[in-house]
Design a protein around this motif. Structure first.
Motif, mmCIF file in Angstrom:
data_model
loop_
_atom_site.group_PDB
_atom_site.id
_atom_site.type_symbol
_atom_site.label_atom_id
_atom_site.label_comp_id
_atom_site.label_asym_id
_atom_site.label_seq_id
_atom_site.Cartn_x
_atom_site.Cartn_y
_atom_site.Cartn_z
ATOM 1 N N MET A 1 105.984 49.168 44.312
ATOM 2 C CA MET A 1 105.178 48.589 45.355
ATOM 3 C C MET A 1 105.617 47.161 45.637
ATOM 4 N N LEU A 2 105.839 46.399 44.589
ATOM 5 C CA LEU A 2 106.215 45.003 44.767
ATOM 6 C C LEU A 2 107.535 44.881 45.513
ATOM 7 N N GLN A 3 108.509 45.665 45.117
ATOM 8 C CA GLN A 3 109.816 45.615 45.778
ATOM 9 C C GLN A 3 109.700 45.992 47.248
ATOM 10 N N SER A 4 108.900 46.988 47.556
ATOM 11 C CA SER A 4 108.693 47.390 48.953
ATOM 12 C C SER A 4 108.015 46.287 49.750
ATOM 13 N N ALA A 5 107.107 45.574 49.130
ATOM 14 C CA ALA A 5 106.443 44.468 49.818
ATOM 15 C C ALA A 5 107.425 43.327 50.082
ATOM 16 N N VAL A 6 108.256 43.014 49.099
ATOM 17 C CA VAL A 6 109.254 41.954 49.270
ATOM 18 C C VAL A 6 110.245 42.332 50.369
ATOM 19 N N GLU A 7 110.592 43.603 50.458
ATOM 20 C CA GLU A 7 111.530 44.079 51.482
ATOM 21 C C GLU A 7 110.839 44.326 52.823
ATOM 22 N N GLU A 8 109.559 43.963 52.933
ATOM 23 C CA GLU A 8 108.766 44.099 54.154
ATOM 24 C C GLU A 8 108.653 45.539 54.637
ATOM 25 N N ILE A 9 108.559 46.463 53.686
ATOM 26 C CA ILE A 9 108.397 47.877 54.013
ATOM 27 C C ILE A 9 106.924 48.260 54.033
ATOM 28 N N LEU A 11 102.609 47.058 52.464
ATOM 29 C CA LEU A 11 101.703 46.149 51.783
ATOM 30 C C LEU A 11 101.559 46.598 50.331
ATOM 31 N N ALA A 12 101.250 45.663 49.463
ATOM 32 C CA ALA A 12 101.053 45.998 48.054
ATOM 33 C C ALA A 12 99.752 45.386 47.565
ATOM 34 N N VAL A 31 97.237 38.729 52.432
ATOM 35 C CA VAL A 31 96.502 39.253 53.572
ATOM 36 C C VAL A 31 95.137 39.698 53.059
ATOM 37 N N LEU A 32 94.137 39.555 53.885
ATOM 38 C CA LEU A 32 92.769 39.910 53.506
ATOM 39 C C LEU A 32 92.312 39.175 52.253
ATOM 40 N N ALA A 33 92.676 37.901 52.155
ATOM 41 C CA ALA A 33 92.329 37.112 50.965
ATOM 42 C C ALA A 33 90.823 37.062 50.732
ATOM 43 N N ASP A 34 90.045 37.032 51.810
ATOM 44 C CA ASP A 34 88.586 37.002 51.658
ATOM 45 C C ASP A 34 88.040 38.277 51.029
ATOM 46 N N TRP A 35 88.792 39.343 51.097
ATOM 47 C CA TRP A 35 88.353 40.633 50.560
ATOM 48 C C TRP A 35 88.988 40.950 49.213
#
Length: 69
Positions: A1-9, A11-12, A31-35
């Motif tokens: 998941m992390l690698q996909s997020a870094v590669e902009e594929i 969200l993680a 993203v969605l830091a308030d949640w």
């Protein structure tokens, strides 16, 4: 998941301490830091330290190592 997020594929949804360095470097952003719930750490309760199963001791030690990182 992390690698996909870094590669902009994709969200993680992961613990903050796992991605903290990526957020600080600007590679990732929240993203969605308030949640996002605050996670202060693991809490374990076990009534006695006598006669712990070996597997349970390994879980405790792994969580202690992970929390320090």
């Amino acid at each position: 998941m992390l690698q996909s997020a870094v590669e902009e594929i994709e969200l993680a949804y992961v613990l903050y301490n796992v991605v903290e360095q990526y957020i600080e470097s600007g590679e990732l952003s929240l993203v969605l830091a308030d949640w996002s719930p605050y996670f202060p750490g693991y809490h374990l309760y076990y009534p006695s330290r006598q006669h712990l199963l070996v597997a349970f001791e390994k879980v405790i030690n792994a969580l202690r190592r992970y929390q320090r990182e």
